[in-house]
Write an enzyme that holds these catalytic residues in place. Structure first.
Site, PDB file in Angstrom:
ATOM      1  N   ASP A 178      -3.983   0.624  -9.533  1.00 51.65           N
ATOM      2  CA  ASP A 178      -2.715  -0.087  -9.324  1.00 51.65           C
ATOM      3  C   ASP A 178      -2.684  -1.572  -9.725  1.00 51.65           C
ATOM      4  OD1 ASP A 178      -2.845   2.222  -7.829  1.00 51.65           O
ATOM      5  OD2 ASP A 178      -2.523   1.248  -5.912  1.00 51.65           O
ATOM      6  N   GLU A 206       2.460   5.853  -0.888  1.00 50.62           N
ATOM      7  CA  GLU A 206       1.657   4.676  -1.208  1.00 50.62           C
ATOM      8  C   GLU A 206       2.548   3.622  -1.870  1.00 50.62           C
ATOM      9  OE1 GLU A 206      -2.714   6.549  -2.019  1.00 50.62           O
ATOM     10  OE2 GLU A 206      -1.385   6.662  -3.739  1.00 50.62           O
TER      11      GLU A 206
HETATM   12  C1  FRU Z   1      -2.761   4.125  -5.062  1.00 51.65           C
HETATM   13  C2  FRU Z   1      -3.889   3.792  -4.107  1.00 51.65           C
HETATM   14  C3  FRU Z   1      -3.416   2.862  -3.024  1.00 51.65           C
HETATM   15  C4  FRU Z   1      -4.683   2.204  -2.590  1.00 51.65           C
HETATM   16  C5  FRU Z   1      -5.434   2.066  -3.883  1.00 51.65           C
HETATM   17  C6  FRU Z   1      -6.912   2.212  -3.746  1.00 51.65           C
HETATM   18  O1  FRU Z   1      -3.130   4.426  -6.341  1.00 51.65           O
HETATM   19  O2  FRU Z   1      -4.442   4.978  -3.564  1.00 51.65           O
HETATM   20  O3  FRU Z   1      -2.715   3.499  -1.986  1.00 51.65           O
HETATM   21  O4  FRU Z   1      -4.458   0.962  -1.978  1.00 51.65           O
HETATM   22  O5  FRU Z   1      -4.941   3.074  -4.733  1.00 51.65           O
HETATM   23  O6  FRU Z   1      -7.555   1.923  -4.937  1.00 51.65           O
END
Ligand code: FRU
Length: 473
Positions: free
Chosen positions: A47, A217
């Site tokens: 992300d 998320e």
């Molecule tokens: C989304 C996610 C988020 C988390 C991050 C961990 O892609 O799963 O929810 O904070 O990636 O790398």
């Protein structure tokens, strides 16, 4: 390499030219390295995090989920890159490292103009999740050098988790206090704070609403005109399998988000930000210029992100897009996205050759179906179809090249057109391993990765015409 081009002209398929001159290409260290999308110099990225615009210096800051030890997901850090044009990126040292509270998961950053947190006027404050074996908590860190280095707050965590999935704080200024939007299993929770350090629970949203095929998320609440839009990424449970970003349109009264009723027959239906397989965890840049909502997403999908055939790095982000609201032909509000002006500035000279990285502008007759094929000399192809009766645009990557690394990769994705037009203008942003298709007026977008064994060098259009543009050097 010999380049030539098949080119269609208003419903006819015509072979235009075979040329031996090689057009200019941008340097890449491996064939699938994007040239105008952000990707990490090395190792793993997921992300985008903490994005903000520093208007005094004209610099866009992008942090990202990063494992510096390998090309798959691992102990998360925040990597850092900056750009003055949203197309070329300079890489900087990692800004946040794991500590005894946990590794560093996704989050956001704000410019604390009024020094509400006491770290200094205009301090950049990052708000992020720390993840450990038994829980997830929210922590903060501040930067007094404009976002290049951060100091963690000694009072961390500022918000302790009470359930297993409790993460991805996106913080915005809501009139006279800070508002945190947080993903909690399959709901969104809202918290308020005067100072970024003390947080009060306000409300929860999402039970029995929207898509629930997986964990929620990376949420964000944004104001557009007099409405509010809540972005929520979901994994799995996307319309074409795996990860995708849904949204809700509604009202915000300072405490509670109330979704607007949807039209007849659409009650409870999910709304999707993008109709491809590869646009996840989209966030906007805090402090975007001119009150715009400039957004970027992670251009991959958790179904196969860790096994795609890049070598020294994995994943890239989408081009920057501006988000806005429009009304579709049924009178429903929809969230639209167009390439940001910064992304459109990429468009260089018109060319006859299909470059490895370029922009194609399609003009399709709204009265008949159109077929657009990108292909290479190996017979690998991506087939796009405008279906005026079903009112859809689709992209089929089942024969696009290497699909062998995951049985979830080969796919055909379909977007509703939403608005009937006499002529459909469609923009294709092509980079080494991606095709982003946009209705030029932003009614829909479609983001898909592709891994051809050599770049597509033929373009065939039936039912319209195409202009091909190189990218600016
Ligand atoms: C989304 C996610 C988020 C988390 C991050 C961990 O892609 O799963 O929810 O904070 O990636 O790398």
């Amino acid at each position: 390499m010999k380049k030539h081009l098949l080119f269609g002209w208003l419903s006819a398929t015509v072979l235009l030219a075979g040329c031996t001159q090689k057009p200019a290409t941008h340097p890449t260290d491996e064939p699938f390295r994007s040239v105008y999308h952000h990707s990490p110099v090395a190792n793993w990225m997921n992300d985008p995090n903490g994005m903000f615009y520093d208007e005094a210096n004209g610099v866009w800051h992008l942090y990202y989920q990063h494992n510096p030890f390998g090309t798959t997901w691992g102990p998360m850090h925040w990597g850092h890159a900056t750009s003055t044009d949203l197309l070329t990126w300079e890489e900087h040292p990692i800004v946040l490292y794991p500590d005894s509270i946990g590794t560093i998961f996704s989050g956001s950053a704000v410019i604390d103009k009024n020094n509400t947190a006491g770290f200094g006027e205009n301090a950049i404050v990052a708000i992020f999740t720390q993840s450990e074996r038994i829980g997830q908590h929210q922590s903060i860190a501040y930067s007094t050098d404009g976002g290049y280095t951060f100091t963690k707050y000694e009072g961390n965590p500022v918000l302790m988790g009470d359930i297993a999935d409790f993460r991805d704080p996106k913080v915005t200024w809501d009139g006279d206090h800070w508002l945190m939007t947080l993903a909690c299993q399959q709901e969104i929770r809202f918290y308020g704070s005067p100072n970024l350090k003390e947080w009060t629970y306000l409300s929860s949203f999402g039970k029995d609403l929207g898509a629930h095929g997986g964990v929620w998320e990376c949420p964000e609440l944004m104001k557009i005109n007099d409405k509010y839009v809540l972005l929520v990424s979901i994994n799995p449970g996307g319309p074409f399998g795996g990860s995708a970003t849904q949204y809700f349109i509604g009202d915000w009264d300072g405490k509670v988000f109330t979704p607007a009723p949807q039209g007849e027959g659409r009650e409870g239906a999910s709304n999707w930000l993008d109709y491809g397989k590869d646009n996840y965890s989209t966030f906007t840049f805090h402090n975007s210029p001119d009150g715009r909502l400039v957004a970027m997403g992670w251009m991959s999908n958790w179904q196969y992100a860790e096994v795609v055939p890049t070598v020294t790095f994995r994943s890239q982000n989408t081009i920057a897009r501006d988000l806005f609201l429009f009304t579709d032909d049924e009178g429903e509000f929809r969230l639209g996205s167009v390439p940001s002006p910064e992304s459109l500035a990429l468009r260089g000279e018109e060319t006859k050759y299909l470059p490895d990285a370029g922009i194609v502008e399609l003009t399709l007759d709204g009265k008949q179906d159109a077929l657009i094929t990108l292909s290479n000399d190996k017979g690998e192809k991506v087939v796009m179809n405008l279906d005026v009766h079903r009112r859809t645009f689709s992209m089929d990557r089942t024969a696009s090249g290497d699909c062998s690394f995951s049985h979830d990769f080969a796919a055909r994705t379909v977007a509703p057109l939403f608005v009937k037009r006499d002529t459909y203008k469609i923009l294709l942003f092509i980079d080494h391993c991606s095709i982003e298709a946009f209705d030029a007026e932003g009614a829909w977008s479609m983001t898909n990765l592709v891994f051809p064994s050599e770049p597509y060098n033929h373009l065939e259009v039936q039912g319209g015409e195409a202009k091909i543009y190189q990218i600016e050097n």
